[in-house]
Design a protein around this motif. Structure first.
Motif, PDB file in Angstrom:
ATOM      1  N   SER A 241      -5.455   2.918   1.570  1.00 55.80           N
ATOM      2  CA  SER A 241      -6.447   1.818   1.953  1.00 55.80           C
ATOM      3  C   SER A 241      -6.746   0.119   1.505  1.00 55.80           C
ATOM      4  O   SER A 241      -6.777  -0.275   1.742  1.00 55.80           O
ATOM      5  N   SER A 242      -6.183   0.576  -0.306  1.00 56.24           N
ATOM      6  CA  SER A 242      -6.443  -0.702  -1.083  1.00 56.24           C
ATOM      7  C   SER A 242      -5.491  -1.751  -1.301  1.00 56.24           C
ATOM      8  O   SER A 242      -4.055  -1.594  -0.691  1.00 56.24           O
ATOM      9  N   PRO A 243      -6.233  -2.659  -1.766  1.00 55.27           N
ATOM     10  CA  PRO A 243      -4.369  -4.057  -1.594  1.00 55.27           C
ATOM     11  C   PRO A 243      -4.128  -3.413  -2.985  1.00 55.27           C
ATOM     12  O   PRO A 243      -4.573  -2.643  -3.716  1.00 55.27           O
ATOM     13  N   VAL A 244      -2.997  -4.426  -3.645  1.00 56.27           N
ATOM     14  CA  VAL A 244      -1.792  -4.051  -4.557  1.00 56.27           C
ATOM     15  C   VAL A 244      -2.275  -5.162  -5.293  1.00 56.27           C
ATOM     16  O   VAL A 244      -2.815  -6.484  -5.228  1.00 56.27           O
ATOM     17  N   THR A 246      -2.030  -7.598  -7.843  1.00 55.38           N
ATOM     18  CA  THR A 246      -0.438  -8.653  -8.430  1.00 55.38           C
ATOM     19  C   THR A 246      -0.750  -9.402 -10.207  1.00 55.38           C
ATOM     20  O   THR A 246      -1.730  -9.379 -10.177  1.00 55.38           O
ATOM     21  N   PHE A 264      -6.977  -0.947  -5.864  1.00 59.30           N
ATOM     22  CA  PHE A 264      -6.762  -1.436  -5.608  1.00 59.30           C
ATOM     23  C   PHE A 264      -5.640  -0.172  -5.639  1.00 59.30           C
ATOM     24  O   PHE A 264      -5.566   0.709  -6.696  1.00 59.30           O
ATOM     25  N   SER A 265      -4.415  -0.404  -4.714  1.00 59.02           N
ATOM     26  CA  SER A 265      -3.474   0.858  -4.748  1.00 59.02           C
ATOM     27  C   SER A 265      -2.142   0.649  -5.966  1.00 59.02           C
ATOM     28  O   SER A 265      -1.456   2.145  -5.689  1.00 59.02           O
TER      29      SER A 265
END
Length: 303
Positions: A241-244, A246, A264-265
């Motif tokens: 469910s978490s964002p990446v 970058t 963060f995923s």
């Protein structure tokens, strides 16, 4: 004079009582409330140090008070006056010998504890690795085995030794979770290891211990200890469910700012080692966390 001494004794006992009773509050004096084998080992060393120090301090205070009373300037004082007295071999042996013995004993226990804390707290459980990066004014935790990352909080499984590998992407700071163990520095270009372990589930206060500019007071984080099953579930939820995170996202995150708790995923491959290297780590390999721990720090580069 007797009345003054009696009042001083009562004041001292009252102050000592307040300090000891204050320690009964669970949230006070976190260092004296260990929740893991590393913190328990360090508390044992603190107690030994206090006892050895008291062997010197308490007699000195008692002798000081005795001299004030016995040799005070007052009419009729029968204390002997010896203006030609110069030295005493017996006294010199006592006041030099006792400190030397105490320092030797304290040095032995300190060396023993230090060596013990360079190894996992328990040997029959597979340890895990958490990489820690301090920034202005936040903490980032990366999990190379799970390829997830968090900011300003970390979750660990209870009863499992955790190797925290520490570096900094800004100023030198100090990573400290008082109830789990002592502090260790985070330094640009270096990766230093710190073993910690929580014996039971709970939430523990963590903080930076160095001044690092106007936001240093907000460099606090929490370490949450959960069961192994809950830890695996939490990691899976973060992955889902978490964002990446970058490279551009990390660049923005590393800029001086205050941040809330984030998850963060995934994160860029080799991020931790890149942080160490970009701050001069490739020129200070002999000062980085080497051996088995060095293999641990490079785990994220193999993903």
């Amino acid at each position: 004079m007797r009345k003054w001494i009696r009042s001083a004794k009562l004041s001292y006992l009252a102050l000592l009582g307040m300090v000891l009773l204050a320690g009964c509050e669970k949230n006070n004096y976190l260092v004296l409330n260990p929740q893991g084998p590393v913190a328990q080992e360090e508390l044992r060393l603190i107690i030994i140090s206090v006892i050895l120090t008291a062997i010197v301090i308490l007699p000195v205070i008692a002798i000081f008070v005795y001299i004030l009373v016995r040799y005070r300037d007052k009419p009729g004082n029968k204390a002997p006056y010896q203006p030609e007295w110069a030295d005493s071999k017996v006294l010199e042996i006592i006041w030099w010998g006792i400190p030397v013995v105490i320092i030797a004993i304290l040095g032995y226990f300190t060396a023993q504890t230090t060596l013990n804390l360079t190894k996992p707290p328990v040997k029959d459980v597979k340890p895990m690795v958490v990489q820690v990066t301090s920034m202005n004014w936040k903490w980032m935790f990366t999990y190379p085995e799970k390829n997830i990352a968090t900011v300003n909080y970390a979750e660990i499984p209870a009863g499992v030794p955790v190797q925290f590998i520490l570096t900094s992407d800004s100023n030198i700071n100090s990573f400290w979770v008082p109830q789990l163990g002592g502090q260790e520095y985070t330094m640009p270009g270096m990766s230093l290891g710190l073993w910690l372990q929580a014996d039971k589930t709970g939430e523990y206060f963590g903080s930076g211990a160095n001044f690092t500019g106007k936001g240093f007071a907000h460099m606090q984080f929490r370490v949450k200890s959960v069961s192994q099953a809950d830890f695996d579930k939490w990691a899976a939820d973060v992955k889902k469910s978490s964002p990446v995170l970058t490279k551009d996202g990390y660049k923005k995150l590393s800029a001086p700012s205050l941040e809330k708790e984030l998850s963060f995923s995934s994160y860029p491959k080799g991020l931790f080692q890149d942080i160490v290297n970009k701050n001069g780590g490739e020129y200070y390999q002999h000062m980085n966390n080497m051996g088995d721990n060095n293999a641990m720090t490079s785990m994220d580069t193999k993903k």
